[in-house]
Enzyme design. Structure first.
Site, mmCIF file in Angstrom:
data_model
loop_
_atom_site.group_PDB
_atom_site.id
_atom_site.type_symbol
_atom_site.label_atom_id
_atom_site.label_comp_id
_atom_site.label_asym_id
_atom_site.label_seq_id
_atom_site.Cartn_x
_atom_site.Cartn_y
_atom_site.Cartn_z
ATOM 1 N N SER A 107 0.848 -1.192 0.000
ATOM 2 C CA SER A 107 0.000 0.000 0.000
ATOM 3 C C SER A 107 0.886 1.245 0.000
ATOM 4 O O SER A 107 1.602 1.511 0.974
ATOM 5 C CB SER A 107 -0.905 0.011 1.232
ATOM 6 O OG SER A 107 -1.495 1.288 1.393
ATOM 7 N N ARG A 109 -0.076 4.342 0.086
ATOM 8 C CA ARG A 109 -0.572 5.332 1.059
ATOM 9 C C ARG A 109 -0.140 4.973 2.476
ATOM 10 O O ARG A 109 0.127 5.858 3.293
ATOM 11 C CB ARG A 109 -2.087 5.446 0.945
ATOM 12 C CG ARG A 109 -2.536 5.957 -0.421
ATOM 13 C CD ARG A 109 -4.024 6.147 -0.516
ATOM 14 N NE ARG A 109 -4.397 6.572 -1.860
ATOM 15 C CZ ARG A 109 -5.075 5.840 -2.727
ATOM 16 N NH1 ARG A 109 -5.506 4.633 -2.371
ATOM 17 N NH2 ARG A 109 -5.357 6.291 -3.934
ATOM 18 N N LYS A 188 -9.597 3.195 10.214
ATOM 19 C CA LYS A 188 -8.886 1.945 10.466
ATOM 20 C C LYS A 188 -8.878 1.707 11.968
ATOM 21 O O LYS A 188 -8.727 2.664 12.750
ATOM 22 C CB LYS A 188 -7.455 2.057 9.929
ATOM 23 C CG LYS A 188 -6.606 0.812 10.136
ATOM 24 C CD LYS A 188 -5.175 1.044 9.658
ATOM 25 C CE LYS A 188 -4.903 0.304 8.395
ATOM 26 N NZ LYS A 188 -3.497 0.357 7.968
ATOM 27 N N HIS A 221 -8.817 -6.348 5.579
ATOM 28 C CA HIS A 221 -8.003 -6.714 4.418
ATOM 29 C C HIS A 221 -7.130 -7.926 4.743
ATOM 30 O O HIS A 221 -6.234 -8.265 3.974
ATOM 31 C CB HIS A 221 -7.131 -5.537 3.986
ATOM 32 C CG HIS A 221 -7.889 -4.463 3.260
ATOM 33 N ND1 HIS A 221 -7.273 -3.504 2.484
ATOM 34 C CD2 HIS A 221 -9.219 -4.199 3.169
ATOM 35 C CE1 HIS A 221 -8.184 -2.692 1.964
ATOM 36 N NE2 HIS A 221 -9.367 -3.094 2.374
ATOM 37 N N GLY A 222 -7.384 -8.531 5.910
ATOM 38 C CA GLY A 222 -6.687 -9.765 6.263
ATOM 39 C C GLY A 222 -5.355 -9.596 6.950
ATOM 40 O O GLY A 222 -4.609 -10.552 7.135
ATOM 41 N N LYS A 223 -5.037 -8.350 7.369
ATOM 42 C CA LYS A 223 -3.712 -8.084 7.920
ATOM 43 C C LYS A 223 -3.718 -7.803 9.417
ATOM 44 O O LYS A 223 -2.781 -7.236 9.955
ATOM 45 C CB LYS A 223 -3.069 -6.910 7.168
ATOM 46 C CG LYS A 223 -2.885 -7.203 5.677
ATOM 47 C CD LYS A 223 -2.357 -5.990 4.941
ATOM 48 C CE LYS A 223 -2.219 -6.276 3.455
ATOM 49 N NZ LYS A 223 -1.783 -5.097 2.692
ATOM 50 N N HIS A 225 -5.958 -5.892 11.155
ATOM 51 C CA HIS A 225 -6.648 -4.675 11.584
ATOM 52 C C HIS A 225 -7.997 -4.591 10.874
ATOM 53 O O HIS A 225 -8.245 -5.274 9.882
ATOM 54 C CB HIS A 225 -5.814 -3.425 11.282
ATOM 55 C CG HIS A 225 -5.528 -3.234 9.820
ATOM 56 N ND1 HIS A 225 -4.346 -3.633 9.235
ATOM 57 C CD2 HIS A 225 -6.276 -2.706 8.818
ATOM 58 C CE1 HIS A 225 -4.381 -3.358 7.946
ATOM 59 N NE2 HIS A 225 -5.542 -2.797 7.664
ATOM 60 N N ARG A 227 -11.097 -2.221 9.005
ATOM 61 C CA ARG A 227 -11.364 -0.992 8.269
ATOM 62 C C ARG A 227 -12.848 -0.682 8.371
ATOM 63 O O ARG A 227 -13.678 -1.586 8.324
ATOM 64 C CB ARG A 227 -10.945 -1.118 6.803
ATOM 65 C CG ARG A 227 -9.447 -1.043 6.618
ATOM 66 C CD ARG A 227 -9.061 -1.124 5.157
ATOM 67 N NE ARG A 227 -7.626 -0.993 4.999
ATOM 68 C CZ ARG A 227 -6.988 0.141 4.735
ATOM 69 N NH1 ARG A 227 -7.678 1.262 4.601
ATOM 70 N NH2 ARG A 227 -5.679 0.173 4.603
#
Length: 317
Positions: A107, A109, A188, A221-223, A225, A227
């Site tokens: 990412s 950003r 997030k 998004h599977g990481k 954390h 959203r």
């Protein structure tokens, strides 16, 4: 999103690689060059300004013909590239690993936000090089650690309790790859520590989400954390998550997709990601986003009595 190979190239030193950031003039040369098809996946030698990214990644950069790419001529591009190199040069990358490392999709950003945290004198990342490098290695998918509050990309804190921190993302203000839609609003949620979380702290978060963010879907998004996104943007998130998941698997970057706490995640998103993990097509998975789900028994029934009606949020209306 962009591959790490869009920011730096490897230089072999003894039995390990040192990573060197690209400069904007070398990239500009590559973008104007005519390159044989067989050489599209090779790093490009600009002769004048040094090595440039492989031409196959041309679409990752903002040009007259492509406004969706990175603004590579901004100072922020160089800052992000240098930060990535610092992190990669802090670990040992061997010849057998280098192709896999550079093919990782990251990412853009997220990395810009880490640069902003690094430059903020009040931020812990300004004071701790070790924590900064850990944050970058997590962001580029080279660490098995999840993104916690200390190592998060950052933003504006809008909620915090003993277990969670919720950030409003500041992508509208970015330089490298800003969000152009002025109606963009997204959040997030990171865990403060990677450890079991008490039910009372989950309750507090769900109460906050129900009352202050009732126009948003909670996804992952599977990481590691959460959203919090507008329902209208869910399909777009699904496309990106599915593409990244497939790309990582194809390139051998098999990363466990963390479904997170089913009590917090929007039910339809949980179904979508579960189906994706089972290997189903994007079309089959996305149908679950728009399907009416059978309401499961609510483990936190009665939460609605925790707040008065005048506290109901107008965010997202």
């Amino acid at each position: 999103m962009a591959e790490l190979a869009c920011f730096c190239y490897p230089h072999l030193e003894s039995d390990t690689y040192r990573f060197i950031p690209f400069n904007s003039l070398a990239i500009k040369c590559m973008l104007t060059a005519k390159v044989d098809k067989k050489d599209q996946d090779k790093f490009y030698n600009s002769i004048i300004y040094g090595i440039a990214p492989p031409p196959q990644f041309k679409k990752r950069y903002n040009t007259n013909d492509n406004s969706r790419g990175m603004n590579y001529e901004t100072p922020m591009f160089n800052k992000v590239a240098v930060l990535i190199c610092e992190a990669l040069n802090s670990i040992k990358v061997t010849q057998s690993d280098v192709a896999s490392v550079l093919s990782k999709v990251i990412s853009v950003r997220h990395l810009e936000n880490l640069v902003l945290r690094r430059e903020n004198h009040q931020d812990v990342l300004f004071h701790s090089k070790e924590l900064l490098l850990r944050s970058v290695l997590i962001a580029i998918g080279h660490s098995k650690e999840i993104e916690t509050t200390a190592t998060a990309e950052g933003g504006e804190v809008v909620f915090q309790n003993a277990a969670f921190t919720m950030w409003k993302l500041t992508y509208l203000e970015h330089r490298l790859m800003p969000i152009l839609d002025q109606n963009f609003i997204e959040y997030k949620i990171t865990v403060n520590e990677d450890k079991p979380i008490s039910e009372s702290h989950v309750r507090e978060l769900i109460a906050e989400l129900r009352w202050q963010y009732n126009k948003f879907a909670v996804i992952t998004h599977g990481k590691g954390h959460y959203r919090v996104v507008k329902y209208s943007s869910v399909a777009n998130h699904a496309d990106r998550v599915y593409a990244t998941f497939k790309s990582n698997n194809k390139n051998g970057n098999v990363i466990e997709f963390n479904l997170l706490d089913q009590r917090i995640i929007w039910q339809n998103w949980y179904a979508f990601t579960s189906s994706m993990k089972q290997g189903n097509t994007l079309e089959i998975c996305k149908k679950l986003l728009f399907q009416k789900m059978k309401r499961e028994s609510n483990p936190f029934k009665g939460l609605s009595t925790d707040r008065k009606m005048d506290e109901v949020s107008q965010i997202g209306i």
